[in-house]
Design a protein around this motif. Structure first.
Motif, PDB file in Angstrom:
ATOM      1  N   ALA A  50       0.618  -1.119  -0.235  1.00  0.00           N
ATOM      2  CA  ALA A  50      -0.192  -0.198  -0.350  1.00  0.00           C
ATOM      3  C   ALA A  50       0.779   1.137   0.145  1.00  0.00           C
ATOM      4  O   ALA A  50       0.375   2.135  -0.089  1.00  0.00           O
TER       5      ALA A  50
ATOM      6  N   PRO B 222      -7.344  -9.748  -3.333  1.00  0.00           N
ATOM      7  CA  PRO B 222      -6.775  -8.690  -4.174  1.00  0.00           C
ATOM      8  C   PRO B 222      -7.043  -8.539  -5.932  1.00  0.00           C
ATOM      9  O   PRO B 222      -8.186  -8.135  -6.640  1.00  0.00           O
ATOM     10  N   SER B 223      -7.429 -10.419  -6.470  1.00  0.00           N
ATOM     11  CA  SER B 223      -8.096 -10.712  -7.960  1.00  0.00           C
ATOM     12  C   SER B 223      -9.764  -9.559  -7.654  1.00  0.00           C
ATOM     13  O   SER B 223     -10.780  -9.386  -8.674  1.00  0.00           O
TER      14      SER B 223
ATOM     15  N   GLN C 163     -15.964   1.802  -5.428  1.00  0.00           N
ATOM     16  CA  GLN C 163     -16.154   3.138  -4.641  1.00  0.00           C
ATOM     17  C   GLN C 163     -14.587   2.779  -3.821  1.00  0.00           C
ATOM     18  O   GLN C 163     -14.617   3.696  -3.654  1.00  0.00           O
TER      19      GLN C 163
ATOM     20  N   PRO D  31     -10.644   1.782  -5.927  1.00  0.00           N
ATOM     21  CA  PRO D  31      -9.602   2.929  -5.755  1.00  0.00           C
ATOM     22  C   PRO D  31      -9.455   3.425  -5.134  1.00  0.00           C
ATOM     23  O   PRO D  31      -8.290   3.745  -5.265  1.00  0.00           O
ATOM     24  N   VAL D  32      -9.940   3.656  -3.880  1.00  0.00           N
ATOM     25  CA  VAL D  32      -9.134   4.229  -2.888  1.00  0.00           C
ATOM     26  C   VAL D  32      -7.560   3.056  -2.483  1.00  0.00           C
ATOM     27  O   VAL D  32      -6.667   3.428  -2.416  1.00  0.00           O
ATOM     28  N   TRP D  33      -8.242   1.807  -2.533  1.00  0.00           N
ATOM     29  CA  TRP D  33      -7.224   0.837  -2.241  1.00  0.00           C
ATOM     30  C   TRP D  33      -6.245   0.929  -3.440  1.00  0.00           C
ATOM     31  O   TRP D  33      -5.081   0.450  -2.761  1.00  0.00           O
ATOM     32  N   ALA D  34      -6.256   1.004  -4.002  1.00  0.00           N
ATOM     33  CA  ALA D  34      -5.115   1.527  -5.176  1.00  0.00           C
ATOM     34  C   ALA D  34      -4.098   1.849  -4.927  1.00  0.00           C
ATOM     35  O   ALA D  34      -3.888   1.997  -5.773  1.00  0.00           O
ATOM     36  N   ILE D  35      -5.445   3.158  -4.893  1.00  0.00           N
ATOM     37  CA  ILE D  35      -4.182   4.795  -4.758  1.00  0.00           C
ATOM     38  C   ILE D  35      -3.372   4.318  -3.471  1.00  0.00           C
ATOM     39  O   ILE D  35      -2.658   4.827  -2.817  1.00  0.00           O
ATOM     40  N   GLY D  36      -3.397   3.142  -2.551  1.00  0.00           N
ATOM     41  CA  GLY D  36      -2.330   3.082  -1.794  1.00  0.00           C
ATOM     42  C   GLY D  36      -3.342   2.682  -0.059  1.00  0.00           C
ATOM     43  O   GLY D  36      -2.588   3.160   1.130  1.00  0.00           O
ATOM     44  N   LEU D  37      -4.386   2.593   0.313  1.00  0.00           N
ATOM     45  CA  LEU D  37      -5.072   1.553   1.127  1.00  0.00           C
ATOM     46  C   LEU D  37      -4.933   0.055   1.009  1.00  0.00           C
ATOM     47  O   LEU D  37      -5.304  -0.018   0.373  1.00  0.00           O
ATOM     48  N   THR D  38      -4.627  -0.586   2.676  1.00  0.00           N
ATOM     49  CA  THR D  38      -4.773  -1.734   2.622  1.00  0.00           C
ATOM     50  C   THR D  38      -5.795  -1.584   2.733  1.00  0.00           C
ATOM     51  O   THR D  38      -6.393  -1.559   3.245  1.00  0.00           O
ATOM     52  N   ARG D  39      -6.868  -3.608   2.583  1.00  0.00           N
ATOM     53  CA  ARG D  39      -8.144  -3.477   2.648  1.00  0.00           C
ATOM     54  C   ARG D  39      -8.429  -3.434   4.496  1.00  0.00           C
ATOM     55  O   ARG D  39      -9.612  -3.219   4.387  1.00  0.00           O
ATOM     56  N   ARG D  40      -7.205  -4.143   5.245  1.00  0.00           N
ATOM     57  CA  ARG D  40      -7.624  -4.423   6.782  1.00  0.00           C
ATOM     58  C   ARG D  40      -8.035  -2.484   6.896  1.00  0.00           C
ATOM     59  O   ARG D  40      -8.675  -2.408   7.501  1.00  0.00           O
TER      60      ARG D  40
ATOM     61  N   ARG E 131       1.324   3.861  -2.345  1.00  0.00           N
ATOM     62  CA  ARG E 131       0.823   5.636  -2.102  1.00  0.00           C
ATOM     63  C   ARG E 131       2.388   6.780  -2.773  1.00  0.00           C
ATOM     64  O   ARG E 131       1.340   7.829  -3.386  1.00  0.00           O
TER      65      ARG E 131
ATOM     66  N   LEU F 151      -9.211  -6.472  -8.101  1.00  0.00           N
ATOM     67  CA  LEU F 151      -8.904  -6.143  -9.923  1.00  0.00           C
ATOM     68  C   LEU F 151     -10.510  -6.532 -10.251  1.00  0.00           C
ATOM     69  O   LEU F 151      -9.811  -5.206 -11.729  1.00  0.00           O
TER      70      LEU F 151
ATOM     71  N   PHE G 157     -11.928  -2.863 -11.860  1.00  0.00           N
ATOM     72  CA  PHE G 157     -10.626  -2.478 -13.267  1.00  0.00           C
ATOM     73  C   PHE G 157     -10.801  -3.097 -14.493  1.00  0.00           C
ATOM     74  O   PHE G 157     -10.273  -3.144 -15.158  1.00  0.00           O
TER      75      PHE G 157
END
Lengths: 218, 802
Positions: free
Chosen positions: A79, B791-792, B698, B701-710, A83, B795, B798
């Motif tokens: 992550a 992750p799949s 929704q 994209p936030v996960w892809a930008i850099g947040l973990t699933r947790r 970022r 994904l 996208f």
């Protein structure tokens, strides 16, 4: 070398057994360079892009990004990589619908801890978004939405921009204009660009191109 | 064509079993609570009808004394001699050991055929009935309760109301200690021509026309209305789930509807197919719901029966009968509820343009105009509630006020939450916080129905628990005042009573008579008690309002105290005159609290009581003694006179018993409360679960930008908890207003007493914790799934190719 892929294999489980999507992929990309990844539908282009972005992990092989092998990194480290180091541009834009244009543009840079209002202002102006900063994504045209997505990615000044069919949802004229903007801005930031596309015409505008066929680079 | 269309529509549910389960569960639970209340009410009303119909009271006119007191048997003789066809009846309550029963004494030889519920006039039954020791006829459950008691022989008679025994009038007069007295005269429908007029023959008697509804049905109406209101609230909360599930299913199938229409399926056929689908679900869920309702009703009925016995003296059997009308009503309300919940979606479908694009999130979006309209409706309802509170009166007005208040508050909730979330967004610092508030605001329309259901359930919980706790506190204090004496003794005969009085004179500080007669005061059934002039009353009696020197005036026979319910029902106040049985009048000098008593009560001086009612039963006494000596005195009394244990009771014993009755009274309310909250929790769970499936586009994209699933999962959980906490905060003032209306309006109209309101912060905090826990659990499942999503799967959002 900014990006180096070594012997990447990827399988997807299916009802008929595992599907071998990527087979022994070797690939490299220098900083500041651009590379087009072409191939027919189902050839594994997007999968390869997702592996580089740290969104998914390969079943075999190594992915070195800025000298670090990202294969095997935990969720938190991946992550952080997304970022700070990587910027993603999707075909479907994937903007955050609850935030306005200004907040969407600044989102990733602020998340990465690199907010730069002056650079944002430049981006908004160059992308032609200065007049729509208070609008919400659903109030924008497709071309405008993709420009916001590009701005969001570049606002964080990533070292590697990954673009998955960034003009696939746009008409040719709009697509060309958006691509021109993206290429010039990427060049200005000094980032490397790996772009997935169907189009030979677009692929030819990048520094280099590779072709994927049935999971192999040809 | 129809079959193909139906297959396409139903395939949606095959792929979404959880959503289908939620729809069926919501409808089943809503129907279950409603049917449970209907089954309980049906059982109780059937019982009242049996009581009202006993001895043909619903078909035969009767002669009674206007003041409700018993008449002399000579009245019967006079009427018969004057040519009237009448039959005497005596009625009263008495104890057989532990069992308190209504005793009806009849004369089988003169009883009109319409009043013959027990076939004794013929065959071998008559002689044992009219000769000593007589026979008691009772319903099977009453007969079972009497097996351990010393009574005349008991025979089972189907059709008699529970808690009632029928015996020969002579035997009843002995049992009730009312020799040569009768309560009323049943008149035959066809009377001989040429009989003397009633005014001449029996000037002191009044003709009472037959009545289909007895006193019990009227008296308990408010209790059943309370239950019905609660059942309806639970049903409404359940419908929120159904509305939400149907709305979501319709919007998610919009693409299918468009395709079917484009392929040539007429709109009318499509709507009819969807109605058929909904009706199938409604009938299925309705059947399950009514069956569940019977299970809930069976569990609650013993407590309801205890409540009705404790509050109104109404005997209701503790077991349920299967009533076709309950099944029919349950299925009907399930069908009607489903169609109401689906009306909006069907209307939209009917007007769907053929080329309208699919908008999977359109159902969840509420335009600002719609929100504004909702706000106006909420304001109108809340103003209506204020208007009713100011100008309205009566139980119906009380319930209208409750409905307007609850519905207005529920409609206002999304508006209030939107405002708070806006404010939160403005105050937020940092991209994640800003996204969190903005995204929560965007989620609100999709969750607002569930949150409104939660608000209703929480407000009902706050309101009812505040009412019950206020009642408990007041009741406990009141018991301390009313039960000031250390011991209470009941003699078995007048002679024994005299002996006990003499025996106690040297061994106690005071022996206070508890003597009373029954009759009618101001047209209401009432008990008239005489009290001794003693500090026990002067210092402890729970007086609400009184003239100066009230106890002196009672002692000198110059006035009467009345209980609150008699004062409120008959609008009597200090200084008003009341006519007491026997026709004498007294001035009201005080009003006192008398919680839990269904009938009116009057207190006069003991000498005045004896003077006006020399035949009053003198069996019961309260004994004052130092608390430490009470136990040994009780033991001495039992030993000296051989009194059974239940005839000598100490203060603590009565208090424990009274509090037990009190707690049982509110067990039903508490159970319905918990069930309603459970349904609201389920509504929340259903909404969160169905929305979670639509959240991925929704969140990805936030996960892809850099947040973990947790991290995203924690944010999702926090979002649910935040909304629940805000809803709980909104529910507090609504619930407190609800408690005020229940205490100050509904209780006064329903029971005749008004209670002070007390707030219990501990209880409210516990409820808040429970609500957060319920919502936390509801939100935890999708949050856990998100944290462990591969992750799949993310994904796929996208992936336009692979």
């Amino acid at each position: 070398m900014l990006l180096r892929l070594h012997q990447i294999d990827k399988f997807y489980p299916t009802g008929e057994g595992p599907l071998h999507v990527l087979r022994g992929i070797d690939l490299s990309l220098e900083a500041g360079k651009s590379l087009a990844l072409t191939g027919e539908s189902g050839s594994g282009k997007s999968t390869l892009l997702h592996l580089v972005a740290g969104l998914d992990s390969p079943d075999a092989g190594e992915i070195h990004l800025g000298g670090t092998n990202i294969v095997g990194l935990n969720d938190t480290a991946l992550a952080a990589l997304r970022r700070g180091t990587v910027g993603l541009v999707f075909q479907q834009f994937n903007l955050i619908p609850s935030l306005d244009v200004a907040a969407n543009l600044a989102f990733q840079a602020r998340l990465a801890g690199r907010p730069d209002p002056a650079w944002l202002k430049v981006l908004a102006k160059r992308l032609g978004l200065a007049q729509v900063l208070t609008r919400y994504p659903e109030q924008l045209s497709s071309g405008q939405q993709q420009r916001v997505a590009i701005g969001r990615t570049l606002a964080a000044r990533p070292r590697l921009v990954l673009a998955d069919e960034p003009t696939g949802n746009l008409d040719e004229a709009t697509g060309d204009a958006v691509l021109d903007l993206m290429l010039s801005l990427v060049a200005e930031t000094g980032a490397a660009l790996l772009m997935v596309t169907h189009s030979n015409r677009l692929a030819n505008r990048l520094n280099a191109r590779v072709h994927l066929h049935a999971g192999r680079l040809v | 064509m129809v079959w193909i269309g139906l297959t396409a529509l139903l395939s949606y549910w095959r792929r979404r079993p959880v959503q289908l389960a939620m729809l069926l569960l919501g409808l089943s639970l809503a129907t279950a609570l409603w049917s449970a209340v209907q089954a309980i009410n049906g059982e109780a009303r059937a019982s009242y009808d049996r009581a009202a119909a006993i001895l043909g009271q619903d078909r035969l006119a009767q002669l009674v004394r206007e003041d409700g007191a018993r008449m002399d048997q000579q009245e019967f003789v006079r009427l018969r001699r004057a040519g009237w066809l009448a039959s005497p009846v005596i009625e009263g309550e008495m104890r057989f050991g532990d069992v308190r029963l209504r005793v009806l004494g009849i004369d089988p030889l003169t009883l009109p055929p319409q009043a013959q519920q027990v076939d004794i006039a013929a065959g071998d039954e008559l002689l044992p009935f009219i000769t000593a020791p007589g026979v008691l006829y009772a319903a099977p459950e009453t007969a079972a309760r009497l097996t351990e008691q010393a009574t005349p022989p008991v025979r089972v008679a189907e059709g008699l109301p529970p808690g009632t025994v029928v015996t020969d009038i002579g035997q009843a007069q002995v049992l009730l200690g009312a020799k040569h007295k009768i309560s009323r005269l049943l008149l035959w429908p066809d009377q001989p021509i040429g009989r003397a007029p009633l005014k001449v023959t029996a000037p002191g008697l009044t003709l009472r026309e037959p009545s289909e509804t007895g006193d019990l049905a009227r008296l308990t109406d408010s209790f059943h209305l309370n239950l019905t209101a609660f059942g309806f609230l639970a049903f409404a909360v359940g419908l929120f789930i159904v509305h939400s599930a149907i709305g979501l299913a319709f919007e998610q199938r919009r693409q299918v509807f468009r395709t079917l229409r484009a392929l040539g399926l007429p709109a009318r056929v499509l709507v009819l197919l969807l109605i058929a689908e909904l009706l199938t679900f409604a009938l299925l869920a309705g059947l399950v719901g009514v069956a569940l309702g019977y299970v809930v009703a069976s569990a609650l009925l013993p407590d309801v029966a205890a409540t009705l016995r404790g509050l109104y003296g109404a005997d209701v059997p503790g077991t349920l009968s299967i009533r076709p009308e309950v099944w029919a009503a349950g299925l009907a309300i399930a069908v009607i509820g489903t169609l109401v919940a689906a009306a909006q979606s069907l209307w939209r479908l009917w007007h769907l343009p053929l080329l309208a694009a699919a908008q999977p999130r359109a159902w969840a979006r509420t335009s600002e105009r719609a929100l504004g309209a909702q706000g106006v409706a909420a304001m109108v309802l809340l103003l209506t509630a204020a208007g009713i509170a100011h100008f309205g009166s009566g139980l119906e007005a009380g319930f209208a006020l409750l409905a307007a208040l609850l519905l207005g508050a529920a409609l206002a909730l999304p508006l209030v939450l939107t405002g708070i979330l806006h404010l939160g967004g403005r105050l937020a610092r940092g991209p994640l916080a800003e996204w969190f508030w903005a995204d929560t605001r965007q989620q609100l329309p999709g969750l607002s129905l569930a949150l409104m259901a939660l608000l209703l359930a929480l407000a009902a919980n706050v309101g009812v628990s505040t009412m019950v706790s206020s009642f408990r506190l007041t009741f406990t204090g009141w018991l301390d005042q009313r039960l000031a004496s250390e011991l209470y003794v009941t003699a078995r005969t007048e002679a024994e009573a005299t002996a006990i009085r003499d025996w106690l004179a040297q061994r106690s500080d005071a022996v206070l008579p508890i003597w009373s007669i029954e009759g009618r005061v101001a047209g209401q059934p009432a008990a008239i008690y005489g009290v001794a002039d003693h500090a026990t009353y002067r210092d402890n009696w729970p007086i609400l309002s009184a003239v100066p020197e009230v106890w002196d005036r009672i002692a000198t026979g110059d006035g009467a105290l009345i209980n609150e319910q008699l004062a409120r029902r008959q609008e009597l106040g200090l200084g008003d005159q009341i006519t007491l049985p026997g026709g004498w009048r007294a001035s009201i000098v005080g009003v006192y609290a008398d919680y839990g008593n269904p009938i009116g009560q009057v207190i006069i001086g003991i000498d005045t009581l004896v003077q006006h009612y020399p035949d009053v039963s003198r069996l019961r006494y309260a004994i004052r003694i130092a608390p430490g000596k009470a136990e040994s005195l009780a033991a001495g009394l039992r030993a000296e006179f051989g009194l059974p244990a239940q005839n000598v009771i100490d203060q603590a014993g009565i208090k424990v018993f009274s509090l037990k009755v009190f707690e049982r009274t509110f067990n039903v309310t508490a159970a319905l409360n918990v069930l309603t909250l459970g349904v609201a929790g389920l509504a929340m769970f259903a909404s969160v679960m169905t929305l979670s499936g639509m959240r991925l586009p929704q969140l990805a994209p936030v996960w892809a930008i850099g947040l973990t699933r947790r991290h995203l999962a924690w944010l999702e959980l926090s979002r649910g908890l935040l909304l629940a906490a805000l809803t709980m905060l909104a529910a507090l003032p609504v619930g407190i207003a609800l408690a005020f209306v229940l205490l100050a309006v509904v209780n006064v109209e329903a029971f005749g007493w008004r209670l002070p309101m007390h707030l219990f912060p501990g209880d409210l905090a516990r409820l808040a914790a429970l609500a957060l826990l319920a919502v936390g659990l509801a939100a935890a499942v999708p949050a856990w799934r998100l944290a462990h999503l591969s992750p799949s799967d993310l994904l796929k959002v996208f992936a336009h190719e692979r």
